[in-house]
Design an enzyme around this catalytic site. Structure first.
Site, PDB file in Angstrom:
ATOM      1  N   SER A 132     -89.571 -29.286 -18.446  1.00  0.00           N
ATOM      2  CA  SER A 132     -90.952 -29.208 -18.791  1.00  0.00           C
ATOM      3  C   SER A 132     -91.763 -30.470 -18.790  1.00  0.00           C
ATOM      4  CB  SER A 132     -90.846 -28.533 -20.077  1.00  0.00           C
ATOM      5  OG  SER A 132     -92.303 -28.381 -20.519  1.00  0.00           O
ATOM      6  N   TYR A 145     -89.530 -29.209 -29.207  1.00  0.00           N
ATOM      7  CA  TYR A 145     -89.366 -28.841 -27.904  1.00  0.00           C
ATOM      8  C   TYR A 145     -89.516 -29.932 -27.059  1.00  0.00           C
ATOM      9  CZ  TYR A 145     -90.334 -25.874 -23.768  1.00  0.00           C
ATOM     10  OH  TYR A 145     -90.314 -25.444 -22.551  1.00  0.00           O
TER      11      TYR A 145
HETATM   12  N1  LIG Z   1     -93.518 -20.765 -19.787  1.00  0.00           N
HETATM   13  C1  LIG Z   1     -93.819 -22.269 -19.696  1.00  0.00           C
HETATM   14  O1  LIG Z   1     -95.266 -22.421 -19.996  1.00  0.00           O
HETATM   15  C2  LIG Z   1     -92.846 -22.997 -19.339  1.00  0.00           C
HETATM   16  C3  LIG Z   1     -93.139 -24.329 -18.942  1.00  0.00           C
HETATM   17  C4  LIG Z   1     -92.160 -25.271 -18.791  1.00  0.00           C
HETATM   18  C5  LIG Z   1     -91.154 -25.172 -18.801  1.00  0.00           C
HETATM   19  N2  LIG Z   1     -90.633 -23.718 -19.050  1.00  0.00           N
HETATM   20  C6  LIG Z   1     -88.957 -23.603 -19.293  1.00  0.00           C
HETATM   21  O2  LIG Z   1     -88.826 -22.700 -18.424  1.00  0.00           O
HETATM   22  C7  LIG Z   1     -87.729 -21.753 -18.583  1.00  0.00           C
HETATM   23  C8  LIG Z   1     -87.862 -20.508 -18.453  1.00  0.00           C
HETATM   24  O3  LIG Z   1     -89.268 -20.056 -19.259  1.00  0.00           O
HETATM   25  P1  LIG Z   1     -90.177 -18.758 -19.313  1.00  0.00           P
HETATM   26  O4  LIG Z   1     -91.551 -19.038 -19.376  1.00  0.00           O
HETATM   27  O5  LIG Z   1     -89.425 -17.932 -18.061  1.00  0.00           O
HETATM   28  O6  LIG Z   1     -89.474 -18.117 -20.719  1.00  0.00           O
HETATM   29  P2  LIG Z   1     -88.790 -16.682 -20.886  1.00  0.00           P
HETATM   30  O7  LIG Z   1     -89.415 -15.574 -20.337  1.00  0.00           O
HETATM   31  O8  LIG Z   1     -88.679 -16.760 -22.498  1.00  0.00           O
HETATM   32  O9  LIG Z   1     -87.122 -16.892 -20.392  1.00  0.00           O
HETATM   33  C9  LIG Z   1     -86.274 -17.429 -21.214  1.00  0.00           C
HETATM   34  C10 LIG Z   1     -84.924 -16.947 -20.460  1.00  0.00           C
HETATM   35  O10 LIG Z   1     -83.713 -17.428 -21.132  1.00  0.00           O
HETATM   36  C11 LIG Z   1     -82.868 -16.432 -21.529  1.00  0.00           C
HETATM   37  N3  LIG Z   1     -82.017 -17.018 -22.764  1.00  0.00           N
HETATM   38  C12 LIG Z   1     -82.805 -17.345 -24.072  1.00  0.00           C
HETATM   39  N4  LIG Z   1     -81.704 -17.667 -24.815  1.00  0.00           N
HETATM   40  C13 LIG Z   1     -80.410 -17.366 -24.105  1.00  0.00           C
HETATM   41  C14 LIG Z   1     -79.145 -17.473 -24.534  1.00  0.00           C
HETATM   42  N5  LIG Z   1     -78.723 -17.969 -25.467  1.00  0.00           N
HETATM   43  N6  LIG Z   1     -78.049 -17.210 -23.509  1.00  0.00           N
HETATM   44  C15 LIG Z   1     -78.724 -16.857 -22.250  1.00  0.00           C
HETATM   45  N7  LIG Z   1     -79.878 -16.720 -21.927  1.00  0.00           N
HETATM   46  C16 LIG Z   1     -80.815 -17.055 -22.730  1.00  0.00           C
HETATM   47  C17 LIG Z   1     -83.601 -15.400 -21.825  1.00  0.00           C
HETATM   48  O11 LIG Z   1     -82.848 -14.194 -21.651  1.00  0.00           O
HETATM   49  P3  LIG Z   1     -82.330 -13.223 -22.708  1.00  0.00           P
HETATM   50  O12 LIG Z   1     -83.411 -13.100 -24.029  1.00  0.00           O
HETATM   51  O13 LIG Z   1     -82.074 -11.962 -22.016  1.00  0.00           O
HETATM   52  O14 LIG Z   1     -81.099 -14.040 -23.353  1.00  0.00           O
HETATM   53  C18 LIG Z   1     -84.845 -15.439 -20.821  1.00  0.00           C
HETATM   54  O15 LIG Z   1     -84.260 -14.693 -19.570  1.00  0.00           O
HETATM   55  C19 LIG Z   1     -87.317 -22.171 -20.022  1.00  0.00           C
HETATM   56  O16 LIG Z   1     -86.154 -23.244 -19.942  1.00  0.00           O
HETATM   57  C20 LIG Z   1     -88.697 -23.032 -20.615  1.00  0.00           C
HETATM   58  O17 LIG Z   1     -88.242 -23.936 -21.632  1.00  0.00           O
HETATM   59  C21 LIG Z   1     -91.362 -22.878 -19.478  1.00  0.00           C
END
Ligand SMILES: NC(=O)c1ccc[n+]([C@@H]2O[C@H](COP(=O)([O-])OP(=O)(O)OC[C@H]3O[C@@H](n4cnc5c(N)ncnc54)[C@H](OP(=O)(O)O)[C@@H]3O)[C@@H](O)[C@H]2O)c1
Length: 256
Positions: A132, A145
């Site tokens: 991120s 974070y």
């Molecule tokens: N959205 C943003 O603005 C943003 C910006 C920069 C970086 N990111 C990063 O991008 C990535 C994805 O973000 P997103 O926005 O797509 O968020 P999201 O929709 O909340 O996705 C998170 C994913 O991680 C999985 N997960 C969480 N805990 C887990 C565990 N213990 N074991 C296995 N899987 C797990 C969740 O699946 P389950 O709940 O089904 O396990 C879900 O598929 C993250 O690493 C986040 O930090 C996001």
């Protein structure tokens, strides 16, 4: 193998890689969402909690049977809380370290032997970590974070050095604001109104598909090309602290 494939960026990455011809194993905890993705795209669903050593062991055994794995794409992760350091809850910080940093270490340790096998037969293999812009710049209320994503980013840096001399790429993709349905809601303890306020008035935050396109590009690039760090933001977000709300307009030009 794509982690975090049950929602948001990971789900889009699984789709994008299927579209560009990859066999995909889609990993997350929510089996029913992965099954729907499998039905739709042919990505093989595998439910696992990446904070559980037993689940990682079972996942590794499954991949051993179906593998070897050519690319480890670690998207799973997230944020909990937006507290000042003095108000931070230790359990939130522990969760963020576990899911963002320790899961990356567990996966690399478990799957590197398979990546090496794949590299031996294909010429190269890949690891890719979604960190991120929070890994690069601190912001008030972001410390837990910030620290977790910076930790994951440092893991990728160190791994690239450790793998020097081997044909295994280490790619880091660091997105800024991405409007996905669950990330901010989870961060803010389920408060959907507060979560929507984060994106209010921002013209075109990144989408999960925007990030997935870039990830697919990095993985499909020729095997000798290592995109070390790709930082990507919406145009409206010039920096972590400088987010334009309202329409983007060229200065000094009448709107047509
Ligand atoms: N959205 C943003 O603005 C943003 C910006 C920069 C970086 N990111 C990063 O991008 C990535 C994805 O973000 P997103 O926005 O797509 O968020 P999201 O929709 O909340 O996705 C998170 C994913 O991680 C999985 N997960 C969480 N805990 C887990 C565990 N213990 N074991 C296995 N899987 C797990 C969740 O699946 P389950 O709940 O089904 O396990 C879900 O598929 C993250 O690493 C986040 O930090 C996001």
């Amino acid at each position: 193998m794509v982690t975090g494939a049950s929602s948001g960026i990971g789900e889009s990455v699984a789709r994008a890689l299927r579209t560009s011809g990859w066999d995909v194993v889609a990993v997350a905890r929510r089996a029913e969402r992965l099954s729907a993705l499998q039905e739709e795209t042919g990505a093989v669903a595998y439910a696992a909690d990446l904070t559980s050593d037993a689940d990682i062991q079972a996942l590794t055994a499954f991949l051993d049977e179906t593998g070897p794995v050519h690319a480890l794409v670690h998207v799973a992760g997230g944020a909990r809380g937006a507290d000042r350091v003095e108000d931070g809850r230790v359990e939130d910080w522990q969760w963020m370290f576990d899911v963002n940093v320790l899961s990356a270490q567990r996966l690399v340790a478990a799957i590197l032997p398979q990546l090496r096998q794949a590299a031996a037969s294909d010429g190269h293999a890949d690891t890719l970590f979604v960190t991120s812009t929070a890994a690069q710049t601190a912001y008030a209320g972001g410390a837990g974070y910030n620290a977790a994503k910076a930790g994951e980013s440092m893991l990728a840096h160190a791994l690239r050095l450790e793998l020097n001399g081997e044909p295994i790429r280490v790619v880091e993709v660091a997105p800024g604001m991405v409007h996905t349905p669950e990330f901010t809601v989870n961060r803010l303890g389920g408060d959907t109104v507060a979560a929507e306020r984060v994106y209010e008035g921002v013209q075109a935050p990144l989408t999960a598909d925007d990030v997935a396109d870039v990830i697919a590009y990095a993985l499909n690039a020729p095997g000798h090309v290592n995109l070390d760090l790709i930082t990507m933001r919406p145009v409206a977000q010039s920096a972590q602290h400088l987010l334009a709300r309202g329409p983007l307009r060229p200065r000094g030009v009448e709107s047509q």
